[in-house]
Enzyme design. Structure first.
Site, PDB file in Angstrom:
ATOM      1  CB  SER A  38      -3.845  63.619 -35.934  1.00  0.00           C
ATOM      2  OG  SER A  38      -2.863  62.770 -36.496  1.00  0.00           O
ATOM      3  CG  HIS A  41      -3.018  62.476 -31.623  1.00  0.00           C
ATOM      4  ND1 HIS A  41      -3.225  61.797 -30.438  1.00  0.00           N
ATOM      5  CD2 HIS A  41      -3.033  61.528 -32.598  1.00  0.00           C
ATOM      6  CE1 HIS A  41      -3.376  60.504 -30.693  1.00  0.00           C
ATOM      7  NE2 HIS A  41      -3.258  60.303 -31.996  1.00  0.00           N
ATOM      8  CG  ASP A  56      -1.376  59.400 -35.048  1.00  0.00           C
ATOM      9  OD1 ASP A  56      -1.821  58.786 -34.058  1.00  0.00           O
ATOM     10  OD2 ASP A  56      -2.017  60.278 -35.650  1.00  0.00           O
ATOM     11  CG  MET A 107       1.454  54.800 -37.553  1.00  0.00           C
ATOM     12  SD  MET A 107       0.441  55.011 -39.032  1.00  0.00           S
ATOM     13  CE  MET A 107      -0.858  56.067 -38.388  1.00  0.00           C
ATOM     14  CG  HIS A 142      -1.884  56.758 -30.945  1.00  0.00           C
ATOM     15  ND1 HIS A 142      -2.877  56.847 -31.898  1.00  0.00           N
ATOM     16  CD2 HIS A 142      -1.915  55.477 -30.491  1.00  0.00           C
ATOM     17  CE1 HIS A 142      -3.482  55.672 -32.023  1.00  0.00           C
ATOM     18  NE2 HIS A 142      -2.910  54.826 -31.183  1.00  0.00           N
ATOM     19  CG  MET A 188      -0.900  53.221 -33.586  1.00  0.00           C
ATOM     20  SD  MET A 188      -1.651  54.247 -34.863  1.00  0.00           S
ATOM     21  CE  MET A 188      -0.843  55.794 -34.502  1.00  0.00           C
ATOM     22  CG  MET A 236      -7.510  53.016 -31.465  1.00  0.00           C
ATOM     23  SD  MET A 236      -6.762  54.618 -31.873  1.00  0.00           S
ATOM     24  CE  MET A 236      -6.961  54.676 -33.655  1.00  0.00           C
ATOM     25  CG  ASP A 278      -6.725  58.693 -32.876  1.00  0.00           C
ATOM     26  OD1 ASP A 278      -7.003  59.379 -33.871  1.00  0.00           O
ATOM     27  OD2 ASP A 278      -5.581  58.231 -32.662  1.00  0.00           O
TER      28      ASP A 278
HETATM   29  C1  DX5 Z   1      -4.980  56.596 -37.001  1.00  0.00           C
HETATM   30  C2  DX5 Z   1      -4.345  57.637 -36.125  1.00  0.00           C
HETATM   31  C3  DX5 Z   1      -5.117  58.881 -36.043  1.00  0.00           C
HETATM   32  C4  DX5 Z   1      -5.317  59.620 -37.339  1.00  0.00           C
HETATM   33  C5  DX5 Z   1      -6.703  60.208 -37.254  1.00  0.00           C
HETATM   34  O1  DX5 Z   1      -4.269  55.432 -36.888  1.00  0.00           O
HETATM   35  O2  DX5 Z   1      -4.171  57.147 -34.820  1.00  0.00           O
HETATM   36  O3  DX5 Z   1      -4.595  59.755 -35.036  1.00  0.00           O
HETATM   37  O4  DX5 Z   1      -4.382  60.637 -37.572  1.00  0.00           O
HETATM   38  O5  DX5 Z   1      -7.023  60.732 -38.484  1.00  0.00           O
HETATM   39  P1  DX5 Z   1      -8.503  61.156 -38.872  1.00  0.00           P
HETATM   40  O6  DX5 Z   1      -8.928  62.219 -37.888  1.00  0.00           O
HETATM   41  O7  DX5 Z   1      -8.330  61.675 -40.262  1.00  0.00           O
HETATM   42  O8  DX5 Z   1      -9.356  59.939 -38.787  1.00  0.00           O
HETATM   43 ZN    ZN Z   2      -3.630  58.581 -33.183  1.00  0.00          ZN
END
Ligand code: DX5
Ligand code: ZN
Length: 216
Positions: A8, A33, A35, A37, A66, A68, A137, A175
């Site tokens: 990620s 990956h 993320d 948000m 991903h 969010m 998740m 994840d």
């Molecule tokens: C959390 C994200 C993850 C995050 C995982 O909302 O979707 O992808 O980066 O991080 P770790 O591996 O540190 O839990």
């Molecule tokens: Zn993620």
């Protein structure tokens, strides 16, 4: 087939993004990956299109995005244009999930659906046939570095059963809180793809940590 590893980029050093993107390129990682948000669907804001553009220029591996965010439908074309290979939306953010999945695939991407820790696997039974990926998740989305929620292992098992029963091509990705211990149990339960952020980039050698995860 060995487990796919998707580091990620949320846990990268944002002052040295190019360096960390190159590190992933040169490692045994399979996907990036990414993320995204929005500060509304989750209580955090990560990064947006300018970072995606920089990543698109450098990445030599598929982009696993991903989302969010609320109203992901509004951004499907943007992410397709930015070279996204797999676009994952949250079950909890999509009123017309079937339509959203179709729109992602019509835009030329693979479609994934993410399940928050409180969302049962059974709720995707009617879309699993057309899905390319289910993202289980194992933390509440929003932040890297959180504690692994044990129940995710059982959810992966349930997901595997559902996929096998329907004969779906969907991959199972997990994840949150992935390390060598949780990762091993997830692979044994049927996970195909492991996302790892803080475990990789918080380690002394991210390259070696990715290689170790790849052996699971
Ligand atoms: C959390 C994200 C993850 C995050 C995982 O909302 O979707 O992808 O980066 O991080 P770790 O591996 O540190 O839990
Ligand atoms: Zn993620």
């Amino acid at each position: 087939m060995s487990v796919r590893i998707a580091p990620s980029i949320l846990s990268c050093d944002f002052g040295n993004l190019q360096r960390d993107f190159e590190l992933i390129n040169e490692s045994q990682a399979d996907w990036f990956h990414v993320d995204i948000m929005d500060g509304v669907f989750v209580p955090n804001i990560s990064f947006g299109f300018p970072v995606m553009e920089a990543l698109q220029k450098t990445a030599k591996k598929p982009l696993d995005v991903h989302l969010m965010i609320q109203n992901p439908d509004a951004y499907i074309q943007h992410f397709a244009a930015l070279g996204t290979e797999v676009l994952t939306v949250h079950y909890e953010a999509c009123t017309h999930l079937h339509r959203t999945i179709q729109a992602i695939q019509q835009a030329g991407m693979k479609a994934g659906v993410a399940l928050n820790p409180h969302t049962p696997v059974a709720l995707i039974e009617n879309v699993i046939e057309s899905l390319d990926l289910v993202l289980v998740m194992s933390v509440n989305p929003g932040f890297g570095g959180q504690k692994f929620i044990e129940q995710a292992v059982e959810k992966v098992r349930q997901c595997r059963q559902l996929i096998d029963r329907i004969n779906s091509k969907a991959l199972i990705e997990v994840d949150g809180g992935v390390n060598l211990d949780t990762g091993k149990r997830l692979v044994d339960a049927g996970a195909d793809v492991l996302v790892a952020g803080s475990f990789v980039f918080g380690s002394e050698s991210p390259t070696q940590t990715i290689a170790a995860l790849k052996q699971l």
